[in-house]
Design a protein around this motif. Structure first.
Motif, PDB file in Angstrom:
ATOM      1  N   PHE A 128       5.804  -1.802   6.952  1.00  0.00           N
ATOM      2  CA  PHE A 128       7.318  -1.463   6.335  1.00  0.00           C
ATOM      3  C   PHE A 128       8.275  -2.122   7.340  1.00  0.00           C
ATOM      4  N   THR A 129       7.992  -1.916   8.543  1.00  0.00           N
ATOM      5  CA  THR A 129       9.101  -2.262   9.571  1.00  0.00           C
ATOM      6  C   THR A 129       9.201  -3.657   9.637  1.00  0.00           C
ATOM      7  N   VAL A 132      11.222  -4.859   6.639  1.00  0.00           N
ATOM      8  CA  VAL A 132      12.843  -4.383   6.734  1.00  0.00           C
ATOM      9  C   VAL A 132      13.270  -5.508   7.776  1.00  0.00           C
ATOM     10  N   ALA A 154      20.143  -2.380  12.249  1.00  0.00           N
ATOM     11  CA  ALA A 154      19.090  -2.093  11.534  1.00  0.00           C
ATOM     12  C   ALA A 154      17.805  -2.449  12.049  1.00  0.00           C
ATOM     13  N   VAL A 158      14.883   0.435  13.002  1.00  0.00           N
ATOM     14  CA  VAL A 158      13.395   0.677  12.625  1.00  0.00           C
ATOM     15  C   VAL A 158      12.562   0.388  13.672  1.00  0.00           C
ATOM     16  N   LEU A 170      13.661   5.736  11.841  1.00  0.00           N
ATOM     17  CA  LEU A 170      12.992   4.749  10.752  1.00  0.00           C
ATOM     18  C   LEU A 170      13.875   4.909   9.679  1.00  0.00           C
ATOM     19  N   ALA A 171      14.138   5.890   9.105  1.00  0.00           N
ATOM     20  CA  ALA A 171      14.899   6.451   7.989  1.00  0.00           C
ATOM     21  C   ALA A 171      16.324   5.930   8.125  1.00  0.00           C
ATOM     22  N   THR A 174      16.488   2.088   7.992  1.00  0.00           N
ATOM     23  CA  THR A 174      16.308   1.664   6.642  1.00  0.00           C
ATOM     24  C   THR A 174      17.632   1.891   5.752  1.00  0.00           C
ATOM     25  N   ALA A 177      20.030  -0.933   6.643  1.00  0.00           N
ATOM     26  CA  ALA A 177      19.645  -2.194   6.210  1.00  0.00           C
ATOM     27  C   ALA A 177      20.002  -2.454   4.889  1.00  0.00           C
TER      28      ALA A 177
END
Length: 200
Positions: A128-129, A132, A154, A158, A170-171, A174, A177
């Protein structure tokens, strides 16, 4: 023998800037972080975009950021950079100036991050990272007016969240981003509208 104490990334970069030779290459930077994760390299390549640098600097840092994010997304255990990028360098004075300016920002982020709200398996979090950061890096390589700061922030947030297993960062990263993509879309839309008006 007791293990060496963990040194924050901010301290490692400042010390490298103080002890480097006449020029600092990307190869030297990555080698100085051999005991660290992809997250540290993402922060390293994203953070300079928060500083007022000469035009084109975002591309210099954005291209290796794309490679780091892509390899994190693909699950590679170690970073690979092509020779042409490994040999790219900055003079020592410029690098030292960048690291000194980056240190306060990195120190604040490092103090605020801690393990919490970690809901994803590590492998999924890494993918996921990587996704992003790859999107943010693609934005960074284009010379979009006022479009560099939020994607770089961003990517850093993350990456810091991944490094510290901090679900909050992390949230937040995101969300930043997503806002960055919206901001860039708005800027490009405004430029397109203005260009269309001039052509009519």
């Amino acid at each position: 023998m007791s293990p060496l104490p963990h040194r924050p990334l901010s301290r490692v970069l400042v010390e490298l800037g103080q002890t480097a030779g006449e020029r600092v290459s990307l190869a030297e930077l990555t080698e100085s972080l051999t005991d660290r994760s992809f997250a540290a390299l993402i922060i390293l390549f994203a953070a300079p975009n928060l500083l007022p640098l000469p035009p084109g600097s975002s591309t210099v840092f954005g291209i290796p950021l794309i490679l780091v994010a892509s390899q994190l997304l693909l699950g590679r255990p170690r970073l690979w950079l092509p020779r042409v990028l490994r040999e790219r360098s900055l003079d020592q004075a410029t690098f030292a100036n960048i690291t000194v300016k980056m240190e306060p920002v990195l120190r604040r982020l490092e103090r605020l991050a801690r393990p919490r709200w970690w809901l994803m398996p590590q492998v999924l979090a890494e993918r996921f990272t990587g996704m992003v950061v790859l999107l943010m890096a693609l934005v960074l390589i284009f010379p979009i007016p006022f479009g560099n700061w939020t994607p770089a922030l961003a990517a850093m947030l993350v990456a810091l969240g991944l490094s510290e297993r901090d679900g909050l960062w992390l949230a937040v990263g995101t969300l930043v981003a997503a806002g960055s993509l919206g901001l860039v879309a708005g800027i490009l839309g405004s430029l397109g509208y203005a260009a269309n008006g001039l052509l009519q």
